[in-house]
Design an enzyme around this catalytic site. Structure first.
Site, PDB file in Angstrom:
ATOM      1  CG  ASP A 434      -1.964   1.102   1.147  1.00  0.00           C
ATOM      2  OD1 ASP A 434      -3.153   0.784   0.898  1.00  0.00           O
ATOM      3  OD2 ASP A 434      -1.587   2.293   1.316  1.00  0.00           O
ATOM      4  CB  ILE A 435       1.130   4.144  -2.283  1.00  0.00           C
ATOM      5  CG1 ILE A 435       1.459   3.228  -3.489  1.00  0.00           C
ATOM      6  CG2 ILE A 435       1.929   5.431  -2.367  1.00  0.00           C
ATOM      7  CD1 ILE A 435       1.032   3.761  -4.827  1.00  0.00           C
ATOM      8  CD  GLU A 477      -3.593   3.514  -1.529  1.00  0.00           C
ATOM      9  OE1 GLU A 477      -4.433   2.603  -1.393  1.00  0.00           O
ATOM     10  OE2 GLU A 477      -2.834   3.901  -0.620  1.00  0.00           O
TER      11      GLU A 477
HETATM   12  P1  GH3 Z   1      -2.046   5.595   4.046  1.00  0.00           P
HETATM   13  O1  GH3 Z   1      -0.609   5.888   4.178  1.00  0.00           O
HETATM   14  O2  GH3 Z   1      -2.776   5.419   5.298  1.00  0.00           O
HETATM   15  O3  GH3 Z   1      -2.293   4.460   3.105  1.00  0.00           O
HETATM   16  O4  GH3 Z   1      -2.686   6.877   3.390  1.00  0.00           O
HETATM   17  P2  GH3 Z   1      -3.277   6.984   1.999  1.00  0.00           P
HETATM   18  O5  GH3 Z   1      -3.566   8.393   1.733  1.00  0.00           O
HETATM   19  O6  GH3 Z   1      -2.403   6.300   1.045  1.00  0.00           O
HETATM   20  O7  GH3 Z   1      -4.594   6.146   2.185  1.00  0.00           O
HETATM   21  P3  GH3 Z   1      -6.101   6.363   1.748  1.00  0.00           P
HETATM   22  O8  GH3 Z   1      -6.741   5.019   1.686  1.00  0.00           O
HETATM   23  O9  GH3 Z   1      -6.699   7.372   2.684  1.00  0.00           O
HETATM   24  O10 GH3 Z   1      -6.086   6.967   0.339  1.00  0.00           O
HETATM   25  C1  GH3 Z   1      -5.981   6.208  -0.819  1.00  0.00           C
HETATM   26  C2  GH3 Z   1      -6.110   7.187  -1.950  1.00  0.00           C
HETATM   27  O11 GH3 Z   1      -5.816   6.569  -3.200  1.00  0.00           O
HETATM   28  C3  GH3 Z   1      -7.532   7.642  -2.062  1.00  0.00           C
HETATM   29  C4  GH3 Z   1      -7.840   7.617  -3.557  1.00  0.00           C
HETATM   30  O12 GH3 Z   1      -8.231   8.868  -4.023  1.00  0.00           O
HETATM   31  C5  GH3 Z   1      -6.523   7.255  -4.187  1.00  0.00           C
HETATM   32  N1  GH3 Z   1      -6.704   6.387  -5.359  1.00  0.00           N
HETATM   33  C6  GH3 Z   1      -7.304   5.171  -5.407  1.00  0.00           C
HETATM   34  N2  GH3 Z   1      -7.247   4.679  -6.681  1.00  0.00           N
HETATM   35  C7  GH3 Z   1      -6.575   5.586  -7.420  1.00  0.00           C
HETATM   36  C8  GH3 Z   1      -6.219   5.665  -8.784  1.00  0.00           C
HETATM   37  O13 GH3 Z   1      -6.461   4.735  -9.591  1.00  0.00           O
HETATM   38  N3  GH3 Z   1      -5.526   6.786  -9.209  1.00  0.00           N
HETATM   39  C9  GH3 Z   1      -5.213   7.803  -8.337  1.00  0.00           C
HETATM   40  N4  GH3 Z   1      -4.536   8.851  -8.773  1.00  0.00           N
HETATM   41  N5  GH3 Z   1      -5.569   7.778  -7.075  1.00  0.00           N
HETATM   42  C10 GH3 Z   1      -6.231   6.687  -6.593  1.00  0.00           C
HETATM   43 MG    MG Z   2      -2.159   4.251   1.151  1.00  0.00          MG
HETATM   44 MG    MG Z   3      -5.041   2.200   0.922  1.00  0.00          MG
END
Ligand code: GH3
Ligand code: MG
Ligand code: MG
Length: 568
Positions: A434-435, A477
């Site tokens: 997880d990013i 992510e």
């Molecule tokens: P944490 O370190 O806790 O993982 O924080 P985070 O911000 O990485 O975690 P969170 O789950 O709050 O956020 C994930 C974000 O990833 C939210 C969403 O907008 C973004 N995301 C999900 N799928 C995609 C995608 O295909 N492209 C892009 N650019 N963003 C994406």
């Molecule tokens: Mg994340």
């Molecule tokens: Mg996540």
């Protein structure tokens, strides 16, 4: 990436085809309309030239006909014919005079004295006239002039061997020789009208009671004006069509006969605006070797009471140096040409509209189709429009953004791997990636930058593992990995290698360098009885712990293992 390429290629082909069809349709339409226009115009030109040509031909026929009438009259001016005419005239005029003389002689011979009656009869002869200058003279059989009404100085003189007055002796001699009471004599005599010595034919006839010879004569040339007059009358009366007529002028610009405007007769028209056709005709005939010419000018039209364009043909009649002409007002022809033009233009416009409508329909259909196809490919690249099976399958398995396995395909593959590992008693490990703070990347650099980061992460991870390892995007992510033949140690090692590769990667997006970290949760399966769902749950738990305990680190779901970040 592949999918994007496929759809953009198709869109390009559709666009290219559409542009081609539009270009061909519009070009053909323009060419067709242009050709139609040229065709119609040449048709109209052909029509008008044919019309004018026919009209000229008609006029030529008419003028030839009129010229033939003149020729007919001209034939009457041959010497033999003229002599005949003159003789006939003389006989008739003298017959009249003798009739009068005889009746008066008979009536008065017993009533009046001889002298008185003779004087009465002499006076009758003296004052008798016919035609323009026909007269009678009296001489006796002794060659003495008894009475000459024009030259009284000849009276009572004898004319023998006098070349100036030959007719007395000639008449007496011929009558004596022929032993006749009347005879014709022909001689040359001075003609005061033409100031030439010309042939004159005279009829001399004896008036027996007084031994007189009464004569009267005419120059042969006197006939010509008479014949010409008759010819003019005939031409004047020649009409055709509604208001077709002939005029005659001479080569010295003099109007000889105009049937509509007699006031022009005997007038000269040199460069006249009112009567332009005389000098136009003469000049045209002077400039050609032909005997006829076409002239155009404006002239009064009695039918419309206006000055209008006229087309005429003039023809020279050489024997008399006359020009005979006839014409037609062009407004009739112009009107027919205009009518034809109008009709043709209406037809042409109808055709043009038809073609334009057809082209427009084609263009609209093409545009609509192109729009439909393009929107379909852009908005739904995985639609069923693709006929290629391969593409279809690829579309179903590959993550559109990162070009690695999607969640469904990933779990399908994992299931196979697990079965294979169980069968062969091979150790299996799974990882969840997880990013860290990915939301921040989106918020800071934008969603496109986020996409770019996801793509880069996928690439870096793919390069960090082996070909046979399974790697997929689980969503957002989050990524999953499955590796075979691993232990907790090797799992820890591989996971940290991935983590450090990401950490050290400088992701350059639109000139900005983005640096990120990832957290990884790993699990090396204890037993083969666990399925992949349980395995990934455990990896997820480890991931949660990694996040909780600081991020940018690897946690293994096994309390006995400490996967220390600092070692890597
Ligand atoms: P944490 O370190 O806790 O993982 O924080 P985070 O911000 O990485 O975690 P969170 O789950 O709050 O956020 C994930 C974000 O990833 C939210 C969403 O907008 C973004 N995301 C999900 N799928 C995609 C995608 O295909 N492209 C892009 N650019 N963003 C994406
Ligand atoms: Mg994340
Ligand atoms: Mg996540």
């Amino acid at each position: 990436m592949v999918l994007k390429k496929i759809s953009s290629l198709k869109v390009k082909i559709i666009l290219l085809l559409s542009v081609l069809i539009l270009f061909v349709t519009s070009t053909l339409t323009v060419i067709y309309i242009q050709n139609l226009n040229t065709l119609v115009n040449s048709n109209i030109t052909l029509f008008s030239t044919t019309m004018i040509k026919n009209e000229k031909k008609e006029l030529q026929n008419k003028v030839d006909l009129a010229s033939n009438i003149l020729k007919m009259y001209y034939k009457k001016t041959t010497p033999a014919y003229m002599e005949n005419v003159v003789k006939k005239g003389l006989v008739s005029h003298q017959e009249q005079l003798f009739h009068q003389l005889n009746s008066i002689y008979t009536k008065y011979k017993d009533l009046e004295s001889k002298v008185k009656l003779k004087k009465r009869l002499k006076d009758i002869v003296k004052y008798a006239r016919y035609g323009s200058n026909g007269y009678f003279w009296i001489n006796d059989m002794d060659n003495m002039m008894v009475m000459h009404p024009i030259k009284p100085s000849y009276d009572n003189k004898i004319f023998i061997d006098t070349p100036l007055v030959p007719f007395i002796q000639l008449g007496v001699d011929t009558l004596t020789k022929q032993k006749k009471d009347a005879t014709f004599i022909k001689y040359k005599f001075y003609n005061p009208a033409t100031k030439l010595y010309e042939f004159k034919v005279s009829l001399v006839r004896k008036f027996k009671p007084y031994g007189w010879v009464i004569g009267t004569g005419r120059y042969l040339s006197d006939v010509t004006p008479f014949v010409k007059q008759q010819a003019l009358k005939s031409i004047q009366a020649s009409r055709y069509g509604k208001n077709g007529y002939f005029w005659i002028n001479d080569m010295n610009y003099k109007m000889i006969m105009h049937p509509i405007k007699p006031k022009y007769n005997n007038k000269f028209f040199i460069n006249s605006k009112e009567v332009p056709f005389v000098s136009l005709g003469v000049d045209a005939l002077k400039n050609t070797v032909k005997d006829s010419a076409v002239i155009k000018y404006s002239f009064y039209n009695p039918a419309t009471e206006k000055y209008e364009d006229k087309l005429s043909i003039v023809k020279i009649f050489k024997p008399w140096n006359w020009v005979i002409g006839t014409g037609v007002y062009l407004n009739g022809i112009n009107k027919s040409i205009q009518d034809v033009k109008k009709n043709k233009t209406i037809e042409e416009n109808k055709l043009i509209w038809k073609i334009i409508i057809i082209s427009l329909v084609i263009i609209i259909i093409v545009l609509f189709l192109a729009y439909y196809l393009i929107t379909k490919f852009i908005t739904n690249p995985m639609n069923t429009l693709s006929t290629e099976k391969e593409h279809f399958e690829e579309i179903a398995q590959i993550d559109f953004l990162t070009n690695i396995l999607n969640r469904r395909a990933f779990y399908q593959e994992i299931e196979k791997y697990f079965a294979y590992a169980k069968r062969n008693n091979i150790q299996v490990s799974v990882m969840m990636i997880d990013i860290d703070f990915f939301k921040k990347v989106n918020d800071t650099y934008g969603h496109d930058a986020g996409d770019f980061v996801l793509q880069t992460v996928a690439k870096v991870v793919k390069n960090s593992i082996r070909e046979e390892d399974i790697f997929g995007r689980l969503g957002g992510e989050e990524f999953g990995i499955c590796i075979l033949n691993s232990t907790n140690e090797s799992l820890c090692q591989i996971a940290n290698k991935i983590r450090t590769n990401i950490q050290s990667k400088e992701m350059k997006y639109n000139g900005t360098i983005i640096k990120i970290t990832i957290s990884i949760g790993g699990y090396n399966l204890y037993t083969h009885s666990e399925d992949f769902k349980i395995a990934f749950n455990k990896a997820d738990k480890a991931l949660y712990e990694a996040k909780e305990t600081g991020r940018n680190k690897v946690e293994i779901y096994d309390d006995n293992i400490i996967c220390d970040r600092d070692k890597f």
